[in-house]
Design an enzyme around this catalytic site. Structure first.
Site, short mmCIF file in Angstrom:
data_model
loop_
_atom_site.label_atom_id
_atom_site.label_comp_id
_atom_site.label_asym_id
_atom_site.label_seq_id
_atom_site.Cartn_x
_atom_site.Cartn_y
_atom_site.Cartn_z
N ASP A 291 0.84 -1.21 0.00
CA ASP A 291 0.00 0.00 0.00
C ASP A 291 0.87 1.26 0.00
O ASP A 291 0.50 2.27 -0.59
CB ASP A 291 -0.89 0.01 1.25
N GLY A 292 2.02 1.17 0.65
CA GLY A 292 2.93 2.32 0.72
C GLY A 292 3.37 2.76 -0.67
O GLY A 292 3.58 3.95 -0.92
N ASN B 289 -4.56 8.66 1.97
CA ASN B 289 -5.07 8.03 3.20
C ASN B 289 -5.59 9.07 4.19
O ASN B 289 -6.76 9.15 4.44
CB ASN B 289 -3.97 7.24 3.91
N ASP C 230 -4.15 12.58 22.06
CA ASP C 230 -2.89 12.44 21.31
C ASP C 230 -2.96 13.13 19.95
O ASP C 230 -1.94 13.43 19.36
CB ASP C 230 -2.56 10.96 21.10
N1 LIG Z 1 -1.35 2.78 14.19
C1 LIG Z 1 -1.48 2.60 12.89
O1 LIG Z 1 -2.24 1.80 12.40
C2 LIG Z 1 -0.67 3.46 11.97
C3 LIG Z 1 0.32 4.29 12.46
C4 LIG Z 1 1.02 5.08 11.56
C5 LIG Z 1 0.73 5.02 10.18
N2 LIG Z 1 -0.23 4.19 9.75
C6 LIG Z 1 -0.62 4.13 8.35
O2 LIG Z 1 0.45 3.89 7.51
C7 LIG Z 1 0.21 4.62 6.33
C8 LIG Z 1 1.48 4.76 5.57
O3 LIG Z 1 1.70 3.51 4.97
P1 LIG Z 1 3.16 3.04 4.57
O4 LIG Z 1 3.05 1.73 3.87
O5 LIG Z 1 3.86 4.16 3.91
O6 LIG Z 1 3.82 2.85 5.99
P2 LIG Z 1 4.23 1.51 6.71
O7 LIG Z 1 5.25 0.80 5.92
O8 LIG Z 1 4.52 1.87 8.13
O9 LIG Z 1 2.91 0.62 6.66
C9 LIG Z 1 1.74 0.88 7.38
C10 LIG Z 1 0.73 -0.26 7.21
O10 LIG Z 1 -0.51 0.34 6.90
C11 LIG Z 1 -1.08 -0.37 5.79
N3 LIG Z 1 -1.90 0.55 5.01
C12 LIG Z 1 -1.52 1.66 4.35
N4 LIG Z 1 -2.58 2.21 3.74
C13 LIG Z 1 -3.65 1.42 4.02
C14 LIG Z 1 -5.01 1.47 3.68
N5 LIG Z 1 -5.52 2.47 2.96
N6 LIG Z 1 -5.83 0.50 4.14
C15 LIG Z 1 -5.34 -0.50 4.90
N7 LIG Z 1 -4.07 -0.59 5.26
C16 LIG Z 1 -3.21 0.36 4.83
C17 LIG Z 1 0.09 -0.87 5.00
O11 LIG Z 1 -0.29 -1.98 4.21
C18 LIG Z 1 1.05 -1.26 6.10
O12 LIG Z 1 0.82 -2.56 6.54
C19 LIG Z 1 -0.33 5.93 6.83
O13 LIG Z 1 -1.05 6.60 5.83
C20 LIG Z 1 -1.19 5.47 7.97
O14 LIG Z 1 -2.52 5.26 7.58
C21 LIG Z 1 -0.93 3.40 10.62
N1 LIG Z 2 9.02 4.23 -5.23
C1 LIG Z 2 9.26 4.51 -3.96
N2 LIG Z 2 10.22 5.40 -3.60
C2 LIG Z 2 10.46 5.68 -2.31
N3 LIG Z 2 9.82 5.11 -1.29
C3 LIG Z 2 8.86 4.23 -1.57
C4 LIG Z 2 8.53 3.88 -2.92
N4 LIG Z 2 7.56 2.96 -2.90
C5 LIG Z 2 7.28 2.75 -1.60
N5 LIG Z 2 8.05 3.51 -0.81
C6 LIG Z 2 8.05 3.53 0.65
O1 LIG Z 2 8.51 2.26 1.11
C7 LIG Z 2 7.77 1.88 2.26
C8 LIG Z 2 7.29 0.45 2.13
O2 LIG Z 2 6.49 0.34 1.00
P1 LIG Z 2 5.27 -0.65 0.90
O3 LIG Z 2 4.25 -0.35 1.94
O4 LIG Z 2 4.80 -0.63 -0.51
O5 LIG Z 2 5.91 -2.06 1.17
P2 LIG Z 2 5.74 -3.00 2.40
O6 LIG Z 2 5.99 -2.25 3.65
O7 LIG Z 2 6.59 -4.21 2.15
O8 LIG Z 2 4.24 -3.41 2.24
P3 LIG Z 2 3.25 -3.71 3.42
O9 LIG Z 2 3.09 -2.38 4.09
O10 LIG Z 2 2.03 -4.21 2.74
O11 LIG Z 2 3.92 -4.72 4.27
C9 LIG Z 2 6.65 2.89 2.43
O12 LIG Z 2 6.97 3.74 3.50
C10 LIG Z 2 6.63 3.66 1.15
O13 LIG Z 2 6.33 5.03 1.34
#
Ligand SMILES: NC(=O)c1ccc[n+]([C@@H]2O[C@H](COP(=O)([O-])OP(=O)(O)OC[C@H]3O[C@@H](n4cnc5c(N)ncnc54)[C@H](O)[C@@H]3O)[C@@H](O)[C@H]2O)c1
Ligand SMILES: Nc1ncnc2c1ncn2[C@@H]1O[C@H](COP(=O)(O)OP(=O)(O)OP(=O)(O)O)[C@@H](O)[C@H]1O
Length: 522
Positions: free
Chosen positions: A286-287, A365, A395
């Site tokens: 999703d990131g 998001n 918070d």
């Molecule tokens: N306490 C929490 O649940 C918490 C805390 C901080 C950030 N986040 C979420 O993480 C997002 C950033 O994601 P990232 O991947 O860059 O960071 P990250 O790598 O820390 O991943 C955060 C998790 O949130 C999940 N996620 C992201 N968007 C989602 C969505 N729309 N629906 C369901 N799950 C989702 C991702 O799959 C991942 O497992 C932020 O937008 C925020 O929503 C969650």
């Molecule tokens: N092209 C990109 N360049 C820089 N950062 C990226 C890029 N794609 C993803 N990221 C960053 O890398 C991090 C991990 O990406 P992503 O959530 O896609 O993978 P993941 O953590 O393995 O997946 P999941 O959250 O489902 O476990 C996120 O914080 C996202 O913002």
């Protein structure tokens, strides 16, 4: 005598505070009202006329100051609302008014800006949104333009964006007509014939020619798949491919075969990417989808998200079957979800007018306003259009899209909402109150979150979990629905994909079925 009286009652925790009932505590009201209450509770209150007079005067001043603060916040909220309406109106005009079509006068000019030559682009200003606006109005090939540009480009040597058409899927059938809300009130009975959000189908009118592949960094499996996919897209589908600069370097280290792969040099080229790219493919979780969305500050080309992460809420496509999926997506039609984004402005207290210096930030998001590293409670005054909502003491606060409802907002107790529902979630983070339930507000509102002047510490805003910005006392964050959604391809349709995600990703309502074997009602 007065100072003694003040001191003698300080530390009394039972001092009532008239404003705490609705949660509103003005930045100017705290000391004077508390002092007044203390003074009024003192046993000597009747004996000292001067003191009473003084306390009355303080109360009056406090009220006046609070009114000023409320007036300022309400005026700022109103200005933000007008600005939002103006932007929406302008976006709508660009979409529908043929007279605003493009500043390009002839096809030669059009061809000129559609080539990859950055020298052909008009000079770009400093601010990203201004740069985007210029690009939108002078290049004339933003997504809304693409919708009406159905001309064949087969005899042109230039790289053009593919044109496509969107239509509503209606009860399993397709209709080319745009259906808006129709409210009838015949004989005084109010009926709605159509509701606005429907399943959307994208049909290519010309062949897609250029794809952008965005990949999660530092993943060997993603890197391998990316190289394989590029070869296939080039050899089997004859497509032009863009990747990020670091990915191009990696590809060229692997083989000089990848010389044809294109990239960009700077942010200015990123700003015009949407004019060149027909489709975005994401390889990650999703990131990576959030990352892809954040690259487009205006219109976003359709995104095909392949799952190479652990959760994959927004990534329905299995990477093992990429050839079958891409085959069918490149032919179309594609079922797409239009994921709404929020447009956020940070407004500094020092700014002379709204939106003075800082670029708007678009989130897919959520935007979170929290206490950062501070150990104090956040104190956030929230307004919806011109109405006071509440004061968040806890918070922090999450303002989330419905796509983001399954992310941080969910963890903070917010509802899960289907991504096609147009709304803004207002979810507190650990509120220090027994009665603070999350809200869902309609998509047309403008929200304003203000850090009051009497806040003990600054607050911090973060955007899709990134780009933390400090909000000092007096600063505010203004947030409304952005006119540019993120179109993501669906595996089946947005409802099926959403339900599958909450079942498979979150194991929603997973419970062993009760056995048949047991007591029964007679
Ligand atoms: N306490 C929490 O649940 C918490 C805390 C901080 C950030 N986040 C979420 O993480 C997002 C950033 O994601 P990232 O991947 O860059 O960071 P990250 O790598 O820390 O991943 C955060 C998790 O949130 C999940 N996620 C992201 N968007 C989602 C969505 N729309 N629906 C369901 N799950 C989702 C991702 O799959 C991942 O497992 C932020 O937008 C925020 O929503 C969650
Ligand atoms: N092209 C990109 N360049 C820089 N950062 C990226 C890029 N794609 C993803 N990221 C960053 O890398 C991090 C991990 O990406 P992503 O959530 O896609 O993978 P993941 O953590 O393995 O997946 P999941 O959250 O489902 O476990 C996120 O914080 C996202 O913002």
């Amino acid at each position: 005598m007065a100072p003694n009286k003040l001191n003698s009652s300080s530390g009394n925790s039972s001092v009532p505070c008239s404003q705490s009932e609705n949660g509103f505590i003005s930045s100017f009201s705290l000391f004077p009202e508390k002092a007044v209450q203390e003074l009024l509770q003192s046993p000597a209150q009747g004996s000292d006329d001067h003191l009473i007079e003084f306390s009355e005067a303080l109360r009056t001043v406090a009220k006046a100051l609070r009114r000023v603060a409320e007036g300022k916040a309400s005026a700022q909220a109103e200005a933000a609302e007008w600005k939002r309406k103006f932007e929406l109106e302008r976006a709508r005009n660009l979409q529908f008014d043929p007279t605003e079509k493009s500043s390009l006068e002839n096809q030669a000019d059009l061809d000129d800006v559609r080539t990859n030559n950055p020298a052909n682009h008009p000079p770009l200003s400093k601010k990203a949104n201004e740069r985007f606006e210029r690009c939108c109005s002078s290049n004339g090939i933003c997504s809304h333009e693409v919708l009406r540009d159905g001309k064949s480009d087969s005899d042109s040597k230039m790289v053009r964006k593919a044109s496509f058409k969107l239509s509503w899927h209606c009860k399993g059938e397709q209709s080319d007509q745009h259906k808006h809300d129709v409210v009838s009130f015949e004989k005084g009975n109010i009926t709605t014939a159509e509701r606005s959000s429907k399943q959307i189908s994208l049909k290519w009118e010309s062949r897609p020619q250029t794809v952008l592949i965005l990949t999660k960094p530092n993943s060997a499996s993603v890197q391998i798949l990316c190289a394989e996919m590029i070869r296939w897209l080039r050899q089997q589908k004859k497509l032009n491919v863009y990747v990020e600069p670091r990915v191009r370097v990696d590809l060229l280290t692997e083989s000089s075969y990848f010389n044809f792969v294109e990239t960009w040099k700077d942010d200015e080229e990123v700003m015009v990417l949407h004019t060149k790219v027909d489709l975005v493919i994401t390889l990650g979780g999703d990131g990576t989808v959030l990352w892809a969305a954040s690259m487009f500050k205006g219109p976003v080309p359709p995104i095909v998200p392949f799952s190479l992460g652990s959760l994959g809420f927004m990534t329905p496509f299995y990477s093992e079957h990429y050839k079958e999926y891409l085959d069918s997506i490149l032919k179309g039609p594609i079922s797409i979800a239009l994921r709404h984004r929020l447009q956020c402005h940070v407004i500094r207290d020092a700014a002379k007018n709204e939106y003075e210096a800082e670029e708007p930030i678009l989130v897919l998001n959520e935007v979170t306003i929290d206490r950062g590293i501070s150990s104090f409670l956040t104190n956030l005054e929230c307004y919806c259009d011109n109405s006071f909502v509440t004061c968040v003491q806890g918070d922090g606060l999450i303002l989330s899209t419905t796509s983001g409802s399954t992310a941080y907002s969910l963890a903070a107790g917010g509802s899960m909402v289907h991504p096609q529902v147009p709304g803004i979630l207002f979810t507190p983070i650990c509120p220090h109150s027994l009665s603070f339930r999350p809200l869902i507000l309609p998509e047309h509102v403008t929200l304003r979150v203000q850090v009051p002047f009497n806040s003990r510490s600054p607050a911090w805003a973060s955007f899709d979990g990134k780009d933390r910005k400090q909000l000092a006392p007096g600063d505010a964050l203004v947030c409304s629905m952005a006119p540019w959604p993120v179109p993501t391809a669906c595996l089946v349709d947005s409802t099926n994909d959403f339900l599958r995600s909450i079942h498979e990703g979150l194991h929603w309502n997973l419970r062993k079925t009760q056995s048949f074997d047991g007591p029964r009602e007679s």
